[in-house]
Design a protein around this motif. Structure first.
Motif, mmCIF file in Angstrom:
data_model
loop_
_atom_site.group_PDB
_atom_site.id
_atom_site.type_symbol
_atom_site.label_atom_id
_atom_site.label_comp_id
_atom_site.label_asym_id
_atom_site.label_seq_id
_atom_site.Cartn_x
_atom_site.Cartn_y
_atom_site.Cartn_z
ATOM 1 N N HIS A 162 14.077 7.703 -2.051
ATOM 2 C CA HIS A 162 14.570 9.083 -2.570
ATOM 3 C C HIS A 162 14.203 8.984 -4.113
ATOM 4 C CE1 HIS A 162 18.434 7.238 -4.139
ATOM 5 N NE2 HIS A 162 18.311 6.798 -2.841
ATOM 6 N N ARG A 163 14.090 9.843 -4.853
ATOM 7 C CA ARG A 163 13.823 10.050 -6.130
ATOM 8 C C ARG A 163 14.786 9.270 -6.859
ATOM 9 N NH1 ARG A 163 11.185 13.370 -9.798
ATOM 10 N NH2 ARG A 163 12.211 13.682 -11.970
ATOM 11 N N GLY A 203 0.864 -1.325 0.035
ATOM 12 C CA GLY A 203 -0.041 0.022 -0.069
ATOM 13 C C GLY A 203 0.879 1.275 0.006
ATOM 14 N N SER A 204 2.217 1.258 0.125
ATOM 15 C CA SER A 204 2.823 2.533 0.172
ATOM 16 C C SER A 204 3.770 2.699 -1.049
ATOM 17 C CB SER A 204 3.720 2.454 1.415
ATOM 18 O OG SER A 204 4.554 3.608 1.452
ATOM 19 N N ASP A 205 3.783 3.876 -1.627
ATOM 20 C CA ASP A 205 5.012 4.181 -2.544
ATOM 21 C C ASP A 205 6.544 3.799 -1.850
ATOM 22 O OD1 ASP A 205 3.292 4.551 -4.640
ATOM 23 O OD2 ASP A 205 3.028 6.570 -4.229
ATOM 24 N N ILE A 260 19.989 -11.049 0.250
ATOM 25 C CA ILE A 260 19.830 -10.467 -1.305
ATOM 26 C C ILE A 260 19.573 -9.079 -1.393
ATOM 27 C CG2 ILE A 260 18.273 -10.564 -3.268
ATOM 28 C CD1 ILE A 260 17.235 -13.299 -1.941
ATOM 29 N N PHE A 261 20.351 -8.462 -2.212
ATOM 30 C CA PHE A 261 20.241 -6.980 -2.322
ATOM 31 C C PHE A 261 20.147 -6.567 -3.657
ATOM 32 C CE2 PHE A 261 22.478 -2.870 -3.021
ATOM 33 C CZ PHE A 261 21.623 -2.202 -2.621
ATOM 34 N N GLN A 262 19.118 -5.767 -4.083
ATOM 35 C CA GLN A 262 19.092 -5.163 -5.641
ATOM 36 C C GLN A 262 18.758 -3.609 -5.538
ATOM 37 O OE1 GLN A 262 15.829 -6.272 -8.433
ATOM 38 N NE2 GLN A 262 17.523 -6.790 -9.739
ATOM 39 N N VAL A 263 19.369 -3.015 -6.528
ATOM 40 C CA VAL A 263 19.014 -1.556 -6.565
ATOM 41 C C VAL A 263 18.659 -1.528 -8.031
ATOM 42 C CG1 VAL A 263 21.423 -1.068 -7.289
ATOM 43 C CG2 VAL A 263 19.874 0.928 -6.433
ATOM 44 N N ARG A 264 17.556 -0.533 -8.250
ATOM 45 C CA ARG A 264 16.730 -0.380 -9.451
ATOM 46 C C ARG A 264 16.562 1.183 -9.726
ATOM 47 N NH1 ARG A 264 11.673 -4.411 -9.003
ATOM 48 N NH2 ARG A 264 12.737 -6.656 -8.652
ATOM 49 N N THR A 298 14.279 4.055 -11.559
ATOM 50 C CA THR A 298 12.832 4.120 -11.690
ATOM 51 C C THR A 298 12.510 5.175 -12.768
ATOM 52 O OG1 THR A 298 12.478 6.163 -10.214
ATOM 53 C CG2 THR A 298 12.715 3.943 -9.130
ATOM 54 N N ASP A 299 11.110 5.131 -12.979
ATOM 55 C CA ASP A 299 10.791 6.302 -14.430
ATOM 56 C C ASP A 299 11.039 7.817 -14.149
ATOM 57 O OD1 ASP A 299 10.037 3.956 -15.576
ATOM 58 O OD2 ASP A 299 7.885 4.181 -15.488
ATOM 59 N N GLU A 300 11.445 7.891 -12.587
ATOM 60 C CA GLU A 300 11.491 9.294 -12.242
ATOM 61 C C GLU A 300 12.996 9.780 -13.126
ATOM 62 O OE1 GLU A 300 9.943 9.401 -7.915
ATOM 63 O OE2 GLU A 300 11.871 8.304 -8.245
ATOM 64 N N ILE A 301 14.008 8.570 -13.138
ATOM 65 C CA ILE A 301 15.023 8.988 -14.234
ATOM 66 C C ILE A 301 14.950 8.867 -15.527
ATOM 67 C CG2 ILE A 301 17.503 8.020 -14.709
ATOM 68 C CD1 ILE A 301 17.871 7.225 -11.633
ATOM 69 N N SER A 302 14.049 7.772 -16.010
ATOM 70 C CA SER A 302 13.831 7.639 -17.446
ATOM 71 C C SER A 302 12.637 6.702 -17.466
ATOM 72 C CB SER A 302 15.333 7.316 -18.341
ATOM 73 O OG SER A 302 14.776 6.840 -19.591
ATOM 74 N N SER A 303 11.760 7.059 -18.362
ATOM 75 C CA SER A 303 10.725 5.974 -18.569
ATOM 76 C C SER A 303 11.057 5.343 -19.663
ATOM 77 C CB SER A 303 9.527 6.988 -19.001
ATOM 78 O OG SER A 303 9.823 7.670 -20.022
ATOM 79 N N LYS A 304 12.313 5.442 -20.393
ATOM 80 C CA LYS A 304 12.596 4.607 -21.570
ATOM 81 C C LYS A 304 13.692 3.520 -21.074
ATOM 82 C CE LYS A 304 11.226 7.630 -25.660
ATOM 83 N NZ LYS A 304 11.578 7.808 -26.724
ATOM 84 N N GLY A 305 14.426 3.886 -20.105
ATOM 85 C CA GLY A 305 15.645 3.102 -19.791
ATOM 86 C C GLY A 305 15.507 2.682 -18.400
#
Length: 668
Positions: free
Chosen positions: A341-342, A284-286, A375-379, A381-388
């Protein structure tokens, strides 16, 4: 009997019928909207991975139904890049090669619950998962060890069972085939307030067909049959609008013939399997989402083998009824996704697995193993790019004193509808299983306790898109894959001390590399067409010899007709397998590939647009091609036993002969 070589003209004719793994057919009128409440991070993980450049193919319920599949193997036969064969028809062990892999390199899961046990790498869920309970199958192609662990070094096959709905609905189905096989299955699902449920059950039975192309007179049980039933229950409760509790349980009982081509009077695995899980999902939370899960998987087999003595064919008990082999898995996992964060998401996870097993058939003493993994992963988001989109992660494994850290990185960039690029790369490691270490069955390969773990480096690169061609939307995808394996565990038939073989670590690096091409078009009037071709070169460094049981080339195609305004449709599937080799003791390497198979099916809704009463007809192996599924093997002849010469004969496991299946389904 010699396997006939298929001419290039026949191959071309078969593939001109075309192919498909993903027919873009319309949803049927009786389909219900799936509830989106409580969509767990675990449930959505495969599609999220696809968003970040991992290679995912989804087989939907309509494709499974139109194929006439009764088990998982048949449902998966048209997936590009996946070579899969049930050794002797439905509900038998399978041979799998995913982009040049071996069977044990692919992890099977059901709703995220691991099914093949690390201690027994040759086991598969094909004999415990009827197709009737499946809503979709997600095939992740390429190394997926970051989230799924050691057995996912070449990919994951995740079977998703029926989902929840708010409306009451269900289905009852029955079929019969030309070998006397019958299926009866059904499910019911719905909701009462915040409580949702799915209940399903199925029964599959057949006397089977003669599974070998050659056999000895001493063999008296000559048909490989099965009798299997499964029942399951899924439950979901909305504790709060964004907090859900899920639980599921499945019980399976099966009597599965386990024959050989000589002296068998009775040989059977009587299987009893329990699968259960509980999961808590917060979505339920962003800023934060998570799931907590516990699972339990218990597999018990009571084995019996009675041979005929020679020359009088009297019963000779080799393994008395109830001889045990089995295993148990249990464990838990937790994953939290944070958006602090963004621009970036962070995923943290912990995975615990406890394996234990015992085998009184292969004479393997009780064995256990525990795995702890972080396990650790960093991704992005579309805030940086909606295409990449980019992702990178680490997994630290600790198991019985063996520590290993593996990594994974992936990404995708959408230039336009006509072009995207994606990549997925990383490392994996695979421990030798109990059979490879300690197996002691005189029929089969003998274990080697000195085996070392395997390590591999994986890379998948793809380009694809959708291009308008003459008013038709043509989907295309081209993939290059490369997997480098150190200390690969393989069969060894050159040691004179082990005439039926043993296991070894291959001295040099083994490389599996190749390419795939996929095409998919939805045509006017309800027609759809798709095709795929895979080339996989699997060789030891410095060698020109393809490794056994790895097809070098294979192609698939589907042509379907499913008009929206008509209550009927039809599908034709074609597949071609190129060279594939096996080694038989006393006979050397032999090619059992070079054949084409064609399946066809049609359906009619007897009530027209209402689409509640479905009548189906399917024909598997339309051309009645005799083909080998596991390759050539050899066994001692009856005369060789009697005179002490141990003379051997050559045989192979036969694939399904031409089979007619008629089905009826009622949706409500």
């Amino acid at each position: 009997m010699k396997i006939a070589t298929v001419s290039h003209a026949a191959i071309a004719a078969a593939l001109s019928l075309a192919c498909a793994t993903q027919v873009h057919a319309e949803e049927e009128a009786d389909d219900q909207a799936i509830v989106v409440t409580g969509q767990s991070l675990e449930v959505t993980l495969p599609q999220e991975l696809a968003h970040y450049g991992n290679d995912v193919v989804t087989v939907d319920e309509k494709q499974i139904r139109d194929s006439g599949a009764v088990d998982v193997t048949k449902a998966l036969e048209q997936v590009p890049g996946l070579y899969i064969r049930g050794r002797n028809g439905p509900f038998t062990y399978v041979d799998v090669s995913l982009q040049g892999s071996r069977t044990q390199d692919v992890l099977w899961t059901m709703d995220g619950i691991r099914l093949n046990n690390r201690l027994y790498g040759s086991t598969s869920p094909n004999d415990t998962l009827p197709a009737s309970m499946i809503e979709r199958i997600e095939v992740l192609r390429g190394g997926e060890s970051l989230f799924y662990g050691t057995q996912a070094s070449a990919g994951v096959i995740n079977v998703v069972t029926r989902s929840f709905t708010d409306d009451f609905n269900g289905q009852v189905n029955a079929s019969v085939d030309s070998w006397g096989g019958t299926t009866v299955d059904g499910y019911l699902r719905g909701a009462v307030g915040n409580h949702r449920f799915v209940a399903y059950a199925s029964h599959n039975q057949s006397e089977g067909y003669m599974p070998y192309n050659a056999y000895q007179p001493s063999l008296t049980d000559r048909r490989l049959g099965y009798d299997l039933w499964s029942a399951g229950l899924k439950y979901q409760y909305d504790i709060a609008p964004d907090l859900a509790f899920n639980a599921q349980y499945q019980h399976t009982e099966a009597k599965l013939d386990n024959l050989s081509p000589t002296r068998i009077r009775e040989s059977r695995n009587d299987r009893n399997e329990e699968i259960a899980s509980v999961r808590l999902d917060y979505t339920g939370s962003d800023t934060m989402q998570f799931f907590l899960k516990g699972y339990f998987h218990d597999w018990k087999t009571a084995y019996v083998q009675i041979r005929n003595s020679l020359p009088d064919l009297q019963p000779q008990v080799i393994y008395p009824a109830g001889t045990f082999w089995g295993y148990r898995d249990w464990g838990g996992s937790a994953v939290v996704k944070l958006h602090l964060h963004r621009g970036l998401d962070y995923l943290f996870g912990y995975d615990f697995q406890d394996f234990s097993g015992r085998d009184d058939v292969l004479l393997i003493a009780p064995t256990s193993e525990q795995v702890h993994a972080g396990i650790f992963q960093v991704r992005t988001t579309d805030e940086i790019s909606s295409k990449g989109r980019l992702a990178a992660g680490l997994r630290y494994n600790h198991t019985n004193g063996a520590n290993k850290t593996i990594w994974n990185a992936s990404g995708r960039y959408d230039f336009a509808d006509a072009l995207y690029l994606e990549a997925n790369g990383g490392t994996s490691f695979v421990l030798p299983d109990a059979s490879q270490l300690y197996g002691n069955d005189p029929c089969c390969e003998i274990g080697n306790p000195n085996l070392k773990p395997e390590q591999s480096l994986n890379l998948n690169l793809s380009a694809g898109g959708i291009v308008p061609v003459g008013g038709i939307q043509l989907g295309w995808k081209a993939t290059y894959f490369n997997r480098r394996i150190s200390n690969m565990i393989d069969y060894d038939y050159d040691n004179p001390g082990f005439p039926d073989g043993t296991y070894k670590n291959v001295d040099d690096t083994v490389r599996s590399q190749g390419a795939e091409l996929e095409l998919d078009a939805r045509l006017a009037g309800g027609w759809a067409l798709s095709a795929s071709y895979t080339y996989a070169r699997v060789r030891e460094k410095g060698s020109s010899t393809q490794l056994d049981r790895n097809p070098k080339q294979y192609a698939k195609g589907t042509l379907s007709y499913a008009p929206e305004d008509k209550p009927f449709g039809a599908t034709v599937n074609a597949s071609w397998i190129g060279d594939v080799w096996s080694t038989a003791s006393g006979f050397g390497r032999r090619n059992y590939g070079n054949y084409a198979l064609v399946d066809a099916g049609a359906y009619l809704y007897l009530d027209g647009a209402a689409r509640r009463n479905r009548f189906g007809v399917n024909v598997e192996n339309v051309l009645n091609k005799e083909y080998a599924t596991r390759g050539y093997q050899s066994a001692v002849t009856d005369q060789g036993v009697l005179d002490g010469s141990n003379s051997r004969f050559l045989y192979f496991s036969r694939g399904v002969p031409r089979t007619l299946r008629v089905s009826y389904g009622l949706s409500f």
